[in-house]
Design a protein around this motif. Structure first.
Motif, PDB file in Angstrom:
ATOM      1  N   THR A  84       8.241  -3.139   8.646  1.00  0.00           N
ATOM      2  CA  THR A  84       9.682  -2.950   8.452  1.00  0.00           C
ATOM      3  C   THR A  84      10.134  -1.546   8.870  1.00  0.00           C
ATOM      4  O   THR A  84      11.127  -1.029   8.371  1.00  0.00           O
ATOM      5  N   PHE A  96       8.372   4.280  12.337  1.00  0.00           N
ATOM      6  CA  PHE A  96       7.039   4.012  11.795  1.00  0.00           C
ATOM      7  C   PHE A  96       6.227   5.278  12.067  1.00  0.00           C
ATOM      8  O   PHE A  96       6.025   5.648  13.223  1.00  0.00           O
ATOM      9  N   LEU A  97       5.814   5.979  10.999  1.00  0.00           N
ATOM     10  CA  LEU A  97       5.149   7.265  11.165  1.00  0.00           C
ATOM     11  C   LEU A  97       3.731   7.203  10.612  1.00  0.00           C
ATOM     12  O   LEU A  97       3.449   6.419   9.710  1.00  0.00           O
ATOM     13  N   ASP A 108      -1.120   4.818   4.649  1.00  0.00           N
ATOM     14  CA  ASP A 108      -0.589   4.898   6.007  1.00  0.00           C
ATOM     15  C   ASP A 108      -0.812   3.523   6.640  1.00  0.00           C
ATOM     16  O   ASP A 108      -1.946   3.147   6.944  1.00  0.00           O
ATOM     17  N   GLY A 109       0.289   2.812   6.836  1.00  0.00           N
ATOM     18  CA  GLY A 109       0.215   1.442   7.327  1.00  0.00           C
ATOM     19  C   GLY A 109      -0.306   1.287   8.752  1.00  0.00           C
ATOM     20  O   GLY A 109      -0.622   0.167   9.161  1.00  0.00           O
ATOM     21  N   GLU A 143       3.328   1.800   1.425  1.00  0.00           N
ATOM     22  CA  GLU A 143       4.355   2.812   1.716  1.00  0.00           C
ATOM     23  C   GLU A 143       3.644   4.152   1.921  1.00  0.00           C
ATOM     24  O   GLU A 143       2.691   4.452   1.216  1.00  0.00           O
ATOM     25  N   ARG A 144       4.137   4.970   2.881  1.00  0.00           N
ATOM     26  CA  ARG A 144       3.489   6.253   3.162  1.00  0.00           C
ATOM     27  C   ARG A 144       4.114   7.426   2.415  1.00  0.00           C
ATOM     28  O   ARG A 144       3.566   8.512   2.394  1.00  0.00           O
ATOM     29  N   GLY A 194       5.711  -0.665   4.877  1.00  0.00           N
ATOM     30  CA  GLY A 194       7.015  -0.037   4.652  1.00  0.00           C
ATOM     31  C   GLY A 194       7.716  -0.632   3.443  1.00  0.00           C
ATOM     32  O   GLY A 194       8.732  -1.310   3.562  1.00  0.00           O
ATOM     33  N   THR A 195       7.178  -0.357   2.244  1.00  0.00           N
ATOM     34  CA  THR A 195       7.753  -0.894   1.005  1.00  0.00           C
ATOM     35  C   THR A 195       9.210  -0.468   0.839  1.00  0.00           C
ATOM     36  O   THR A 195      10.049  -1.277   0.429  1.00  0.00           O
ATOM     37  N   GLY A 196       9.496   0.801   1.124  1.00  0.00           N
ATOM     38  CA  GLY A 196      10.862   1.331   1.008  1.00  0.00           C
ATOM     39  C   GLY A 196      11.451   1.043  -0.357  1.00  0.00           C
ATOM     40  O   GLY A 196      10.861   1.379  -1.386  1.00  0.00           O
ATOM     41  N   SER A 197      12.589   0.361  -0.382  1.00  0.00           N
ATOM     42  CA  SER A 197      13.266   0.041  -1.646  1.00  0.00           C
ATOM     43  C   SER A 197      12.537  -1.049  -2.428  1.00  0.00           C
ATOM     44  O   SER A 197      12.771  -1.216  -3.618  1.00  0.00           O
ATOM     45  N   GLN A 208      15.130   7.340   4.302  1.00  0.00           N
ATOM     46  CA  GLN A 208      14.805   5.945   4.582  1.00  0.00           C
ATOM     47  C   GLN A 208      15.982   5.053   4.228  1.00  0.00           C
ATOM     48  O   GLN A 208      16.918   5.493   3.575  1.00  0.00           O
ATOM     49  N   THR A 209      15.909   3.800   4.664  1.00  0.00           N
ATOM     50  CA  THR A 209      16.993   2.862   4.372  1.00  0.00           C
ATOM     51  C   THR A 209      16.439   1.543   3.850  1.00  0.00           C
ATOM     52  O   THR A 209      15.290   1.187   4.130  1.00  0.00           O
ATOM     53  N   GLN A 249      12.529  -6.244   0.432  1.00  0.00           N
ATOM     54  CA  GLN A 249      11.826  -7.236   1.266  1.00  0.00           C
ATOM     55  C   GLN A 249      10.575  -7.761   0.541  1.00  0.00           C
ATOM     56  O   GLN A 249      10.287  -8.963   0.576  1.00  0.00           O
ATOM     57  N   GLU A 263       2.849  -6.237   3.896  1.00  0.00           N
ATOM     58  CA  GLU A 263       4.094  -5.619   4.362  1.00  0.00           C
ATOM     59  C   GLU A 263       3.849  -4.127   4.554  1.00  0.00           C
ATOM     60  O   GLU A 263       3.361  -3.456   3.657  1.00  0.00           O
ATOM     61  N   LEU A 288       8.739   7.488  -2.804  1.00  0.00           N
ATOM     62  CA  LEU A 288       9.276   6.121  -2.737  1.00  0.00           C
ATOM     63  C   LEU A 288       8.301   5.126  -3.360  1.00  0.00           C
ATOM     64  O   LEU A 288       8.701   4.214  -4.075  1.00  0.00           O
TER      65      LEU A 288
HETATM   66  N1  SAH Z   1      11.091  -3.058   3.600  1.00  0.00           N
HETATM   67  C1  SAH Z   1      11.937  -1.954   3.223  1.00  0.00           C
HETATM   68  C2  SAH Z   1      12.454  -1.205   4.423  1.00  0.00           C
HETATM   69  C3  SAH Z   1      12.362   0.258   4.191  1.00  0.00           C
HETATM   70  S1  SAH Z   1      12.556   1.312   5.586  1.00  0.00           S
HETATM   71  C4  SAH Z   1      13.055  -2.423   2.306  1.00  0.00           C
HETATM   72  O1  SAH Z   1      13.205  -3.631   2.104  1.00  0.00           O
HETATM   73  O2  SAH Z   1      13.768  -1.590   1.757  1.00  0.00           O
HETATM   74  C5  SAH Z   1      10.900   1.456   6.179  1.00  0.00           C
HETATM   75  C6  SAH Z   1       9.879   2.104   5.277  1.00  0.00           C
HETATM   76  O3  SAH Z   1       8.665   2.201   6.037  1.00  0.00           O
HETATM   77  C7  SAH Z   1      10.208   3.524   4.826  1.00  0.00           C
HETATM   78  O4  SAH Z   1      10.178   3.610   3.441  1.00  0.00           O
HETATM   79  C8  SAH Z   1       9.093   4.374   5.472  1.00  0.00           C
HETATM   80  O5  SAH Z   1       8.694   5.479   4.670  1.00  0.00           O
HETATM   81  C9  SAH Z   1       7.972   3.359   5.621  1.00  0.00           C
HETATM   82  N2  SAH Z   1       6.953   3.678   6.619  1.00  0.00           N
HETATM   83  C10 SAH Z   1       7.113   4.209   7.854  1.00  0.00           C
HETATM   84  N3  SAH Z   1       5.929   4.353   8.471  1.00  0.00           N
HETATM   85  C11 SAH Z   1       4.980   3.888   7.602  1.00  0.00           C
HETATM   86  C12 SAH Z   1       3.547   3.804   7.639  1.00  0.00           C
HETATM   87  N4  SAH Z   1       2.841   4.222   8.686  1.00  0.00           N
HETATM   88  N5  SAH Z   1       2.917   3.281   6.565  1.00  0.00           N
HETATM   89  C13 SAH Z   1       3.608   2.859   5.470  1.00  0.00           C
HETATM   90  N6  SAH Z   1       4.950   2.931   5.368  1.00  0.00           N
HETATM   91  C14 SAH Z   1       5.633   3.450   6.426  1.00  0.00           C
END
Ligand code: SAH
Length: 223
Positions: free
Chosen positions: A154, A209-210, A137-138, A110-111, A89-92, A62-63, A95, A87, A115
């Protein structure tokens, strides 16, 4: 926890100037990005680059989004204090921290378990009582806390999940990048119980987005 030095603050001011030059005009967004130390959200190895306008790996393939993208999506959301924001995709967590600093009530999902665990701990450092993390799962949204004033996705979706359309209030806004390899940023406003208005707002590139939850991913820094 890392230190936020004068040098970091200086680099951050220059990043804000760059974002202004690239067309970001929302002063509240720029102020929030001037406040939150982005280098806290990156591996030590990338610290020197934290205030470049670039995306970086955060492990688990992820990024962390590019600062311009974070600013652009936050600006499109038009965040007001106390608004309820989901939101995906919490990721890092960067955001999410920006939205929290704008005074919104943030629910971030976040899925990837690894992370989720790591970022939840990092975000607790900021002691934002208006920010909560969920392992979900978002594609299903967060039904028990719906409806939301605003929703931000995101990760790059191939289509707009129906659950997200339905979990926004009438008058609410959904900002979501849609497309396979490259995405178009959509700003979707719910104008009535049954109607949504869509605007296209430029080209971006996101990780996919998975569906489903990835439980045993373990933290794997990028090589
Ligand atoms: N907002 C983050 C961006 C991270 S990248 C930041 O500021 O760093 C996107 C993130 O979305 C990844 O961590 C990925 O695992 C998550 N993601 C992808 N599909 C998702 C889903 N269905 N539900 C929740 N999170 C998801």
């Amino acid at each position: 926890m890392q230190k936020d030095s004068y040098r970091h603050k200086g680099m951050r001011r220059r990043l804000i100037d760059t974002l202004r030059q690239k067309g970001i005009t929302d002063e509240r967004v720029l102020a929030a990005m001037g406040l939150i130390p982005r280098h806290f959200f990156l591996d030590k190895a990338f610290e020197e680059h934290a205030y470049e306008d670039k995306a970086f790996p955060i492990g688990n393939e992820q990024t962390i989004s590019q600062p311009y993208t974070v600013a652009f999506q936050s600006q499109l959301l038009d965040v007001k204090k106390r608004e309820k924001i989901l939101e995906i995709g919490t990721g890092s967590g960067y955001q999410a921290a920006i939205l929290g600093s704008l005074g919104a009530r943030v629910y971030t999902v976040e899925r990837q378990e690894a992370l989720y665990v790591k970022t939840k701990q990092l975000l607790s450092f900021f002691q934002m009582r208006n920010l909560r993390c969920y392992l979900r799962d978002g594609t299903m949204g967060l039904p028990e806390y719906a409806p939301f004033d605003k929703i931000i996705v995101t990760a790059g979706a191939t289509e707009v999940p129906e659950a997200l359309r339905l979990q926004m209030k009438v008058g609410g806004i959904l900002v979501i990048p849609v497309g396979e390899k490259e995405q178009i940023m959509y700003r979707i406003r719910r104008v009535s119980e049954t109607e949504w208005e869509e605007e296209e707002r430029g080209d971006f590139r996101f990780v996919p987005f998975l569906g489903g939850i990835n439980r045993n991913s373990g933290f794997q820094p990028e090589k």
